[in-house]
Design a protein around this motif. Structure first.
Motif, PDB file in Angstrom:
ATOM      1  N   SER A 222       0.856  -1.180   0.000  1.00  0.00           N
ATOM      2  CA  SER A 222       0.000   0.000   0.000  1.00  0.00           C
ATOM      3  C   SER A 222       0.888   1.225   0.000  1.00  0.00           C
ATOM      4  O   SER A 222       2.040   1.174   0.455  1.00  0.00           O
ATOM      5  CB  SER A 222      -0.944   0.022   1.204  1.00  0.00           C
ATOM      6  N   THR A 223       0.361   2.319  -0.516  1.00  0.00           N
ATOM      7  CA  THR A 223       1.144   3.551  -0.573  1.00  0.00           C
ATOM      8  C   THR A 223       0.210   4.742  -0.644  1.00  0.00           C
ATOM      9  O   THR A 223      -0.924   4.635  -1.137  1.00  0.00           O
ATOM     10  CB  THR A 223       2.085   3.541  -1.790  1.00  0.00           C
ATOM     11  N   SER A 224       0.685   5.864  -0.171  1.00  0.00           N
ATOM     12  CA  SER A 224      -0.065   7.111  -0.255  1.00  0.00           C
ATOM     13  C   SER A 224       0.275   7.818  -1.562  1.00  0.00           C
ATOM     14  O   SER A 224       1.444   7.919  -1.940  1.00  0.00           O
ATOM     15  CB  SER A 224       0.276   8.019   0.929  1.00  0.00           C
ATOM     16  N   LEU A 225      -0.752   8.290  -2.253  1.00  0.00           N
ATOM     17  CA  LEU A 225      -0.576   8.954  -3.544  1.00  0.00           C
ATOM     18  C   LEU A 225      -1.078  10.385  -3.469  1.00  0.00           C
ATOM     19  O   LEU A 225      -2.086  10.666  -2.818  1.00  0.00           O
ATOM     20  CB  LEU A 225      -1.336   8.218  -4.641  1.00  0.00           C
ATOM     21  N   THR A 226      -0.403  11.267  -4.153  1.00  0.00           N
ATOM     22  CA  THR A 226      -0.874  12.641  -4.306  1.00  0.00           C
ATOM     23  C   THR A 226      -1.836  12.700  -5.481  1.00  0.00           C
ATOM     24  O   THR A 226      -1.518  12.223  -6.582  1.00  0.00           O
ATOM     25  CB  THR A 226       0.306  13.588  -4.548  1.00  0.00           C
TER      26      THR A 226
END
Length: 692
Positions: A222-226
């Motif tokens: 999982s990752t945070s995206l702009t």
């Protein structure tokens, strides 16, 4: 005769010398041999092993082929970073001087992570330098012991083929269950289930709508995206292993983040609207509207119907001028303009202005006539000798015969074996044999369940003869996006084709791969003898090319999608390297020697152009995200007098082709062009009449 005592002393001295020599050798070789834990790399032509000359561990020692003996100087390890290490991973196979020119020397050198120490092990047995694209090669095609090994242009010869257990050619499985959480105006958390791989997943590459967003490690799920408030994006992820094999893409998750700053205040009305006619073209100008946050677009209305839009960005306001082309002569038109902000608040209309066109068309674009609509995506389009049209329907996989004079349409058949990609794959390019009147061959490029391929099928009595199908080129890597797909016969009678990088930029620089290339083949599918690398490859270093056209000098022009910075129009030269992924347009390392610069670039917001056509040495470019058609005069090897037409008038434009009499066919791609669902579109096909 020596006395017996002398013979004994002599034997003792000889024995002592031998023991000393063996001890010296043992100090260098057997210790290394004992650490021979890697694998052999064996030349196909010679049956001999890739070998460090003289068992030396010194920097810059050359490599050769030699009888396989199990020693450490023949034991190689392929690392996750793409290195070929030897001597228990102490030294790397290295291109001397980081040369990218054929021929080059291969040697060993302390590992430092440079691109001249990175290698690809191909499914065809080639070992290719990542930096140079050259193949590991036995000098002079020799097969004898101690023949040196270097690098040279890939030619498919047995002296460039190797057998080894080092390579990993199996891509990871598709990442499962992509999902989002914590969606806010400028960020979202994107997660997925792990892929599997025979060796191991090294990376996950996250995209939206074909554009790269970020890469994370193979242990990250999982990752945070702009993200951008109000913008609808389709997120997906690919898995990639250390050998560079890329999985097929996950399914797409659509997101539309809320706006960061709620806004219900409409812009002010545009003012000072004026218009002037030149022949059958009208140019409008107005004074900018104001808004509490910012004006994002102007919508232009003619006779009460929206005919175009001028758009800006969060940091660049939209222009305050608009060109309306292809109008009727001696006709009065009434216009007004409204302003729109990022949250779709619309201003009151401007005052109207009335403009009367001239008596005749003295302009570049004279008239636009809608000749057909379709519920699917028209992709490839050709004109038959009788002036009628054939076009492919990308997601429905069939071909339609259209009479542009009457609008009558006939489906001539469904192409067998076509598969979608939940993105931009499917039934793509179309070309007609130069000898169609006699041989009836249609040439097609399409996605299959396992690859992209080029085929030919006969069209007889207005029916597709599917039993006549011949597969000319197969094994082109496919993915959700970046499939290329355009076909065009050249004045030399050869068929040219564009292939995308299959969402793996390394493919574009790998001359042993057919992806990220412009290909050239004989009509029967064989490789022309004068191709630069002995394969189908004509040029390389391309990301996702989709436009091909020839000018009056027989030169090939190409249109290519960039990533997130700029798109490009290229003049293609035999064997040319156009830089991707090292550079995009003119950014990155595009000024590096050996990369050919584009003839024109476009910000992706104004471009994302697919098809091109050349009529009377003027290049016409059909743009999707840019929702416009560019007209560019070919002057020498430059593109000059650039003008934009239909800016927002018809929406996203996909394909432009020459029409009989010096006009153009033009198609839209407004709905369902990223989802592979058949018949969920509402597209139009136009005829554009051109002036001088």
């Amino acid at each position: 005769m020596f006395p017996s005592s002398s013979r004994r002393r002599l034997r003792l001295r000889v024995l002592t010398a031998v023991i000393a020599a063996v001890a010296a050798v043992t100090a260098v070789v057997p210790a290394a041999a004992a650490a021979a834990t890697g694998s052999t790399v064996t030349g196909v032509a010679s049956g001999r092993c890739l070998d460090v000359v003289g068992n030396s561990t010194a920097s810059k020692t050359r490599v050769n082929i030699y009888d396989c003996n199990g020693q450490a100087n023949q034991a190689w390890t392929f690392t996750a970073a793409g290195e070929l290490r030897v001597y228990d991973a102490a030294m790397c196979l290295d291109v001397a001087g980081a040369s990218t020119t054929s021929p080059a020397d291969a040697q060993i050198y302390p590992c430092h992570g440079g691109a001249n120490q990175k290698w690809r092990i191909g499914t065809d047995g080639t070992i290719t330098g990542v930096q140079s694209g050259l193949c590991l090669d036995v000098t002079g095609a020799g097969t004898a012991n101690s023949t040196l090994v270097g690098l040279s242009t890939c030619n498919g010869g047995a002296n460039q083929k190797w057998r080894t257990s080092l390579g990993d050619t199996q891509p990871p499985s598709v990442p499962g269950n992509p999902r989002v959480s914590d969606l806010v105006c400028d960020a979202v958390t994107f997660a997925w289930n792990a892929s599997t791989d025979n060796v191991g997943v090294a990376f996950y590459d996250v995209y939206h709508d074909g554009q790269s967003m970020k890469s994370v490690s193979g242990s990250t799920l999982s990752t945070s995206l702009t993200v951008v408030g109000g913008a609808t994006w389709g997120l997906y992820v690919n898995a990639r292993d250390a050998a560079g094999n890329v999985s097929q893409a996950s399914t797409t998750v659509s997101i539309t983040p809320p706006q960061c700053q709620p806004d219900d205040q409409a812009p002010s009305a545009p003012t000072k609207l004026t218009g002037a006619a030149s022949g059958t073209t009208v140019t409008l100008d107005w004074a900018a509207a104001t808004d509490n946050i910012g004006v994002r677009a102007y919508d232009v209305y003619r006779g009460g119907a929206k005919v175009g839009a001028v758009t800006g960005t969060a940091t660049a306001p939209p222009a305050t001028t608009f060109v309306d082309s292809g109008l009727a002569a001696n006709t009065s038109y009434q216009y007004y303009v409204v302003a729109r902000d990022a949250q779709a608040n619309v201003s009151p209309p401007s005052a109207t202005t009335t403009v009367t066109t001239g008596a005749a068309c003295g302009d570049s674009v004279c008239a636009v006539t809608q000749i057909a609509t379709d519920t699917d995506i028209p992709w490839g389009l050709v004109t038959l000798p009788d002036g009628t049209i054939l076009y492919t329907r990308r997601d429905a996989h069939d071909i339609v015969h259209l009479n542009p004079a009457t609008g009558a349409k006939t489906t001539v058949g469904t192409v067998p074996g076509v598969d979608n990609t939940d993105g931009e794959g499917g039934l793509l390019g179309l070309a007609v044999s130069p000898g169609f009147a006699g041989d009836h061959w249609l040439y097609l490029m399409h996605t299959s369940p396992s690859d992209n391929r080029i085929v030919r099928i006969k069209l007889e009595d207005d029916q597709l003869g599917t039993t006549t199908e011949q597969v000319l080129v197969s094994g082109l890597l496919r993915n959700k996006y970046h499939n290329g797909g355009r076909l065009r016969f050249g004045p030399d009678g050869k068929l040219y084709a564009t292939t995308g990088d299959a969402q793996n930029g390394d493919n574009a620089q790998n001359k042993a791969s057919l992806n990220g290339k412009v290909l050239r083949l004989n009509p029967d599918g064989s490789v022309p003898s004068d191709n630069p690398f002995g394969t189908y490859v004509w040029s390389y270093g391309h990301r996702n090319p989709q436009g091909l056209a020839f000018d009056s000098q027989g030169r090939l022009w190409e249109q290519e999608f960039g990533d997130g910075i700029m798109d490009e129009t290229n003049l293609i030269t035999k064997g040319g390297n156009y830089g991707w992924p090292a550079c995009e347009g003119t950014s990155g390392t595009c000024g590096t020697a050996g990369f050919i610069a584009p003839k024109r670039t476009y910000p992706t917001a104004d471009g994302s152009c697919s098809g091109i056509a050349i009529v009377r040495d003027v290049l016409y470019v059909a743009c999707e995200r840019g929702t416009r058609m560019y007209r560019e005069v070919i002057s020498g090897s430059d593109l000059t007098d650039v003008q934009a037409y239909f800016n927002g008038t018809y929406g996203r434009l996909r394909t432009v082709e020459p029409a009989p009499g010096g006009g153009l066919w033009l198609t839209t791609t407004n709905n369902g062009d990223k989802d592979s669902v058949p018949d969920n579109s509402n597209e139009k096909i136009f005829h554009v009449t051109l002036g001088g």
